[in-house]
Design a protein around this motif. Structure first.
Motif, PDB file in Angstrom:
ATOM      1  N   PRO A  16      -2.906  19.537  -1.983  1.00 19.88           N
ATOM      2  CA  PRO A  16      -3.135  19.935  -3.380  1.00 19.88           C
ATOM      3  C   PRO A  16      -2.790  18.785  -4.328  1.00 19.88           C
ATOM      4  O   PRO A  16      -1.930  17.952  -4.022  1.00 19.88           O
ATOM      5  N   ALA A  17      -3.423  18.765  -5.500  1.00 20.44           N
ATOM      6  CA  ALA A  17      -3.225  17.671  -6.458  1.00 20.44           C
ATOM      7  C   ALA A  17      -1.795  17.604  -6.966  1.00 20.44           C
ATOM      8  O   ALA A  17      -1.312  16.533  -7.348  1.00 20.44           O
ATOM      9  N   PRO A  22      -5.216  13.300  -5.015  1.00 17.10           N
ATOM     10  CA  PRO A  22      -6.387  13.804  -4.280  1.00 17.10           C
ATOM     11  C   PRO A  22      -7.263  12.673  -3.742  1.00 17.10           C
ATOM     12  O   PRO A  22      -7.363  11.601  -4.340  1.00 17.10           O
ATOM     13  N   GLU A  23      -7.902  12.958  -2.612  1.00 17.72           N
ATOM     14  CA  GLU A  23      -8.891  12.064  -1.994  1.00 17.72           C
ATOM     15  C   GLU A  23      -8.351  10.659  -1.724  1.00 17.72           C
ATOM     16  O   GLU A  23      -9.087   9.682  -1.732  1.00 17.72           O
ATOM     17  N   ILE A 218     -12.683   6.049   6.289  1.00 20.01           N
ATOM     18  CA  ILE A 218     -12.324   5.029   5.299  1.00 20.01           C
ATOM     19  C   ILE A 218     -13.106   3.754   5.591  1.00 20.01           C
ATOM     20  O   ILE A 218     -13.637   3.568   6.681  1.00 20.01           O
ATOM     21  N   ALA A 219     -13.161   2.864   4.599  1.00 19.38           N
ATOM     22  CA  ALA A 219     -14.045   1.704   4.672  1.00 19.38           C
ATOM     23  C   ALA A 219     -13.796   0.839   5.910  1.00 19.38           C
ATOM     24  O   ALA A 219     -14.747   0.401   6.576  1.00 19.38           O
ATOM     25  N   ALA A 220     -12.515   0.589   6.241  1.00 20.04           N
ATOM     26  CA  ALA A 220     -12.212  -0.291   7.380  1.00 20.04           C
ATOM     27  C   ALA A 220     -12.749   0.294   8.677  1.00 20.04           C
ATOM     28  O   ALA A 220     -13.256  -0.434   9.543  1.00 20.04           O
ATOM     29  N   ASN A 221     -12.634   1.603   8.820  1.00 18.45           N
ATOM     30  CA  ASN A 221     -13.132   2.242  10.043  1.00 18.45           C
ATOM     31  C   ASN A 221     -14.655   2.290  10.070  1.00 18.45           C
ATOM     32  O   ASN A 221     -15.276   2.078  11.119  1.00 18.45           O
ATOM     33  N   PRO A 316      -8.831  12.573   3.262  1.00 18.10           N
ATOM     34  CA  PRO A 316      -9.468  11.894   2.118  1.00 18.10           C
ATOM     35  C   PRO A 316     -10.595  12.669   1.447  1.00 18.10           C
ATOM     36  O   PRO A 316     -11.116  12.223   0.434  1.00 18.10           O
ATOM     37  N   LEU A 317     -10.989  13.795   1.996  1.00 14.72           N
ATOM     38  CA  LEU A 317     -12.122  14.548   1.448  1.00 14.72           C
ATOM     39  C   LEU A 317     -11.696  15.424   0.268  1.00 14.72           C
ATOM     40  O   LEU A 317     -10.535  15.840   0.179  1.00 14.72           O
TER      41      LEU A 317
END
Length: 343
Positions: A16-17, A22-23, A218-221, A316-317
């Motif tokens: 929760p925020a 979040p994300e 995530i970007a690295a993966n 991360p969603l």
């Protein structure tokens, strides 16, 4: 558990925020002290409620009590200095600032047992708890004391076994060890990685799972996956070893991946926790897409051994999307369950 195709998630749900950004993967806590303990348990309640509401069969905490799936466990151990930090390459993929092992590692007190006992009070369904595996733990540290990956892994295996036994005593039915390092360090995995995992699981009556994935969305993966070609065959290295191991269940990434489904055949006789939900996209799968992935898996695994799941954690969603993906998993599984029961 007697449910056919029991559904479960692998790891995290978004927080929760009011608890964390979040994300954002591994976001710092927004609360401290007693407010943090209350906040994580409130978030755990929500995670359990949503899993019930969305029709999951095996319930987890959604990792609401962990900032990071490895370091939150390590924070509670002696012999690791979080002030002394070094930059290391994580799973040969990205650089991270990590704590340093400065002395003999040991567990001063239970780490997750109180949280697991709280989870046990929130549901009558089977519950699962995740721990980092020994090889993945050593990949998330700089070792100035043992100066041996293998020696440190054996120490962590003993500590993990102590924790796992207490989780079992607290009412946990299924204990999952996360070992994404098994998809990268094949020589170490063969030489001592599977052996240290078995040490971590030694003597447990609870069911055991090892989860091996290609990482969060995530970007690295994502960049690493793009280098792996049209077929991802890393599981060929680990599956034959795990098929002969004491571990009950092997959890793998499947949906929207380039993992050939016939690799599941290498696990014949084991339970297979199959990722039928992609965590690297915000597009919610249709029930029929989930069902299609499960049908393909059933060509290589018996129905009583298949556990439909997610590919990896969903931290991360956006929360609404993660919860809708739970519904898709349940709905897709229900289609295939109906087909099997009609035969």
């Amino acid at each position: 558990m007697h449910t056919l195709l029991p559904t479960s998630i692998v790891g995290s749900l978004p927080k929760p925020a009011w608890l964390a950004q979040p994300e954002t993967l591994w976001s710092p806590w927004a609360l401290q002290g007693e407010a943090l303990r209350e906040g994580t348990h409130d978030a755990l309640r929500i995670a359990v409620h949503e899993q019930h509401r969305r029709g999951l069969d095996i319930i987890s905490d959604g990792e609401q009590t962990r900032q990071h799936f490895v370091t939150t466990f390590i924070e509670h151990l002696s012999g690791v200095d979080f002030e002394q930090r070094e930059t290391v390459r994580i799973r040969d993929r990205y650089d991270a600032s990590v704590p340093t092992v400065v002395g003999a590692v040991s567990r001063r007190e239970p780490v997750f047992v109180r949280d697991a006992a709280f989870l046990r009070t929130q549901t009558d369904q089977p519950i699962k708890w995740a721990l980092p595996g020994p090889m993945t733990m050593i990949d998330t540290l700089y070792d100035r004391h043992y100066r041996s990956r293998e020696k440190l892994a054996w120490e962590f295996a003993t500590i993990l076994n102590e924790e796992a036994r207490e989780l079992e005593a607290a009412g946990v039915d299924i204990i999952q060890f996360d070992e994404p390092a098994f998809n990268v360090f094949f020589d170490d995995m063969r030489d001592w990685g599977v052996a240290t995992l078995e040490r971590a699981a030694q003597g447990l009556r609870a069911e055991t799972v090892v989860h091996i994935c290609y990482g969060y969305g995530i970007a690295a993966n994502t960049a690493w996956k793009a280098t792996l070609g049209s077929e991802w065959r890393q599981y060929e290295e680990s599956f034959p070893l795990l098929q002969r191991s004491v571990i009950d269940t092997v959890s793998l990434e499947s949906h929207n991946s380039h993992v050939p489904m016939d690799l599941v055949e290498l696990l014949r006789g084991k339970k297979v926790m199959l990722g039928a939900i992609d965590v690297a996209t915000e597009r919610v799968e249709t029930p029929e897409e989930v069902a299609g992935t499960l049908r393909r898996a059933l060509e290589f695994v018996a129905p009583d051994k298949l556990i439909p799941s997610s590919n990896c954690g969903m931290a991360p969603l956006p929360r609404s999307i993660a919860f809708d993906k739970l519904s898709a998993l349940s709905a897709g599984t229900a289609i295939v369950r109906g087909e099997l029961e009609a035969v």
